[in-house]
Design an enzyme around this catalytic site. Structure first.
Site, PDB file in Angstrom:
ATOM      1  N   THR A  24       0.835  -1.195   0.000  1.00  0.00           N
ATOM      2  CA  THR A  24       0.000   0.000   0.000  1.00  0.00           C
ATOM      3  C   THR A  24       0.870   1.244   0.000  1.00  0.00           C
ATOM      4  O   THR A  24       1.760   1.376   0.845  1.00  0.00           O
ATOM      5  CB  THR A  24      -0.907  -0.041   1.246  1.00  0.00           C
ATOM      6  OG1 THR A  24      -1.900  -1.042   1.032  1.00  0.00           O
ATOM      7  CG2 THR A  24      -1.566   1.296   1.509  1.00  0.00           C
ATOM      8  N   TYR A 177      -7.833  -7.508   7.785  1.00  0.00           N
ATOM      9  CA  TYR A 177      -8.896  -6.859   7.006  1.00  0.00           C
ATOM     10  C   TYR A 177     -10.107  -7.805   6.894  1.00  0.00           C
ATOM     11  O   TYR A 177     -10.134  -8.846   7.531  1.00  0.00           O
ATOM     12  CB  TYR A 177      -8.331  -6.416   5.652  1.00  0.00           C
ATOM     13  CG  TYR A 177      -7.209  -5.418   5.851  1.00  0.00           C
ATOM     14  CD1 TYR A 177      -7.473  -4.129   6.312  1.00  0.00           C
ATOM     15  CD2 TYR A 177      -5.879  -5.784   5.676  1.00  0.00           C
ATOM     16  CE1 TYR A 177      -6.443  -3.223   6.564  1.00  0.00           C
ATOM     17  CE2 TYR A 177      -4.840  -4.884   5.915  1.00  0.00           C
ATOM     18  CZ  TYR A 177      -5.133  -3.608   6.362  1.00  0.00           C
ATOM     19  OH  TYR A 177      -4.114  -2.718   6.625  1.00  0.00           O
TER      20      TYR A 177
HETATM   21  C1  LIG Z   1       4.454   0.102   3.199  1.00  0.00           C
HETATM   22  C2  LIG Z   1       3.854  -1.261   3.293  1.00  0.00           C
HETATM   23  C3  LIG Z   1       2.588  -1.487   2.747  1.00  0.00           C
HETATM   24  C4  LIG Z   1       2.013  -2.769   2.777  1.00  0.00           C
HETATM   25  N1  LIG Z   1       0.799  -2.983   2.171  1.00  0.00           N
HETATM   26  C5  LIG Z   1       0.283  -4.231   2.100  1.00  0.00           C
HETATM   27  C6  LIG Z   1      -0.916  -4.483   1.367  1.00  0.00           C
HETATM   28  O1  LIG Z   1      -1.514  -3.595   0.741  1.00  0.00           O
HETATM   29  N2  LIG Z   1      -1.369  -5.766   1.335  1.00  0.00           N
HETATM   30  C7  LIG Z   1      -0.719  -6.796   1.988  1.00  0.00           C
HETATM   31  O2  LIG Z   1      -1.178  -7.939   1.921  1.00  0.00           O
HETATM   32  N3  LIG Z   1       0.425  -6.577   2.676  1.00  0.00           N
HETATM   33  C8  LIG Z   1       0.952  -5.330   2.730  1.00  0.00           C
HETATM   34  N4  LIG Z   1       2.149  -5.122   3.379  1.00  0.00           N
HETATM   35  C9  LIG Z   1       2.931  -6.284   3.858  1.00  0.00           C
HETATM   36  C10 LIG Z   1       3.954  -6.695   2.787  1.00  0.00           C
HETATM   37  O3  LIG Z   1       3.303  -7.306   1.687  1.00  0.00           O
HETATM   38  C11 LIG Z   1       5.035  -7.668   3.354  1.00  0.00           C
HETATM   39  O4  LIG Z   1       4.397  -8.803   3.861  1.00  0.00           O
HETATM   40  C12 LIG Z   1       5.858  -7.002   4.452  1.00  0.00           C
HETATM   41  O5  LIG Z   1       6.401  -5.777   3.986  1.00  0.00           O
HETATM   42  C13 LIG Z   1       7.019  -7.896   4.935  1.00  0.00           C
HETATM   43  O6  LIG Z   1       7.878  -8.201   3.845  1.00  0.00           O
HETATM   44  P1  LIG Z   1       9.336  -7.502   3.727  1.00  0.00           P
HETATM   45  O7  LIG Z   1      10.080  -7.871   4.981  1.00  0.00           O
HETATM   46  O8  LIG Z   1       9.947  -8.124   2.490  1.00  0.00           O
HETATM   47  O9  LIG Z   1       9.107  -6.030   3.601  1.00  0.00           O
HETATM   48  C14 LIG Z   1       2.724  -3.832   3.392  1.00  0.00           C
HETATM   49  C15 LIG Z   1       3.969  -3.591   3.979  1.00  0.00           C
HETATM   50  C16 LIG Z   1       4.535  -2.339   3.929  1.00  0.00           C
HETATM   51  C17 LIG Z   1       5.930  -2.125   4.486  1.00  0.00           C
END
Ligand SMILES: Cc1cc2nc3c(=O)[nH]c(=O)nc-3n(C[C@H](O)[C@H](O)[C@H](O)COP(=O)(O)O)c2cc1C
Length: 360
Positions: A24, A177
């Site tokens: 997001t 959600y």
């Molecule tokens: C800025 C931001 C926005 C995110 N928005 C969503 C989203 O819209 N839908 C979702 O399922 N997860 C969302 N997440 C979770 C990410 O998909 C992911 O699981 C999380 O960042 C951990 O992975 P990483 O360690 O590679 O960043 C979001 C995470 C971050 C940091």
């Protein structure tokens, strides 16, 4: 297996196993229409095996964030079409994450509409709105018929995603959600067919996945779950209930043949995720959650050890439009700036340099 080798998830053919996690970023304006910078942002990242878009609302009530995109109006569909065309032109693949925010919103976010949830239980906390932080309201408990309307809205949104030229959809059943609220015994206190037993709490997710699969083909449909995430009051603290709920969910999804199951859990290689994967019987995209950003080493290990078929990568893809090239070549990475994750405009969104730019 090699992280950089191709893999097929249902009808989705990925050039590599690095998947852009749904992220997001709140840059689609008050009309929820992805515009030029959103087109650029996703096109820059087309080198991953699959882009999963940010959570996108299927009904105006389901909007959870200011500046979140929707997949409801013709303008929104046209905006996504531009994104899909740009990603495809660069050889990428892309699915739209369909996300109903449930009770994780406020009338000052969703255009003054009601806030919907399985039960009339407010989240203990405050959310960001147009008018600053405000406590989450007590939501409207959806009637049985209204739950069926939500199922229909997921179908319509998925059809519109295909109409916009995306390669498929991911159903957002994670992170507290709406769909996750139904799964959680803390958020779902219903007494109809959608509440009570594990089977009943899983029912709406099964119905959404089944109906969307019938509409656009199961090979183009993925589902994201986050068991035991315990976020936004969608608590799942009883291990036996957790296993029963997700177990029955995945047993029922198995015959559909969905493209993939995406699981956010702190231990992707652990017993719970691997049991759920086996019960699902299809391809797994893994992600270890928010505690620390995914590293190259973690992703390589998950694939080499066959703990997952692909890895969803979030923050490193925010900061590195050419992450696959960097990981493949062992190059240094840009560092993500959390201050611009949910900000407006191009800063921290489309201006992270590629390796080529860093060298010039
Ligand atoms: C800025 C931001 C926005 C995110 N928005 C969503 C989203 O819209 N839908 C979702 O399922 N997860 C969302 N997440 C979770 C990410 O998909 C992911 O699981 C999380 O960042 C951990 O992975 P990483 O360690 O590679 O960043 C979001 C995470 C971050 C940091």
């Amino acid at each position: 297996m090699d992280l950089f080798s191709p893999v097929t998830l249902g009808e989705l053919e990925l050039a590599n196993r690095v998947v852009m996690a749904p992220l997001t970023r709140m840059r689609s304006g008050s009309a929820g229409v992805p515009g030029d910078i959103v087109v650029d942002h996703y096109a820059q990242r087309a080198g991953v095996g699959l882009i999963i878009t940010e959570g996108t609302y299927p009904t105006p009530e389901g909007q959870a964030f200011v500046g979140q995109p929707g997949i409801v109006t013709d303008e929104q569909v046209a905006g996504w079409r531009r994104v899909a065309e740009a990603v495809h032109a660069r050889g990428g693949r892309m699915v739209l994450q369909v996300m109903h925010g449930g009770r994780v919103t406020h009338p000052d976010v969703n255009g003054g509409r009601r806030v919907e949830a399985p039960s009339a239980i407010a989240i203990d906390g405050a959310g960001h709105t147009e008018r600053g932080k405000q406590p989450y309201p007590v939501p409207h408990a959806l009637s049985t018929d209204e739950v069926r309307d939500v199922v229909a809205a997921f179908v319509r949104a998925s059809e519109r995603a295909i109409e916009a030229g995306l390669d498929g959809v991911e159903l957002h059943g994670a992170n507290g959600y709406l769909l996750h609220e139904f799964l959680s015994p803390a958020a779902n206190r219903r007494e109809d067919v959608y509440g009570g037993s594990p089977e009943n709490r899983a029912r709406v997710v099964v119905e959404v996945a089944t109906a969307v699969s019938a509409a656009i083909g199961a090979g183009r449909v993925g589902l994201r779950i986050s068991p035991e995430h315990n976020i936004q009051d969608a608590l799942e603290t009883d291990p036996a209930d957790l296993r029963a709920t997700y177990g029955t969910l995945l047993d029922q999804l198995r015959p559909l043949g969905l493209a993939y199951l995406s699981v956010l859990h702190r231990e992707p290689a652990g017993e719970l995720v691997q049991e759920l994967r086996a019960r699902f019987g299809g391809k797994l995209i893994a992600n270890s959650g928010f505690s620390s950003p995914t590293t190259r080493e973690e992703a390589v290990r998950l694939i080499e050890a066959a703990h997952a078929d692909a890895v969803a990568v979030g923050r490193p893809v925010i900061a590195n439009p050419d992450l696959v090239e960097r990981w493949q070549g062992g190059h240094p990475e840009n560092v993500p700036d959390p201050a611009t994750f949910y900000a407006a405009g191009a800063a921290g969104y489309t201006d992270y340099p590629t390796l080529a730019l860093s060298r010039s």
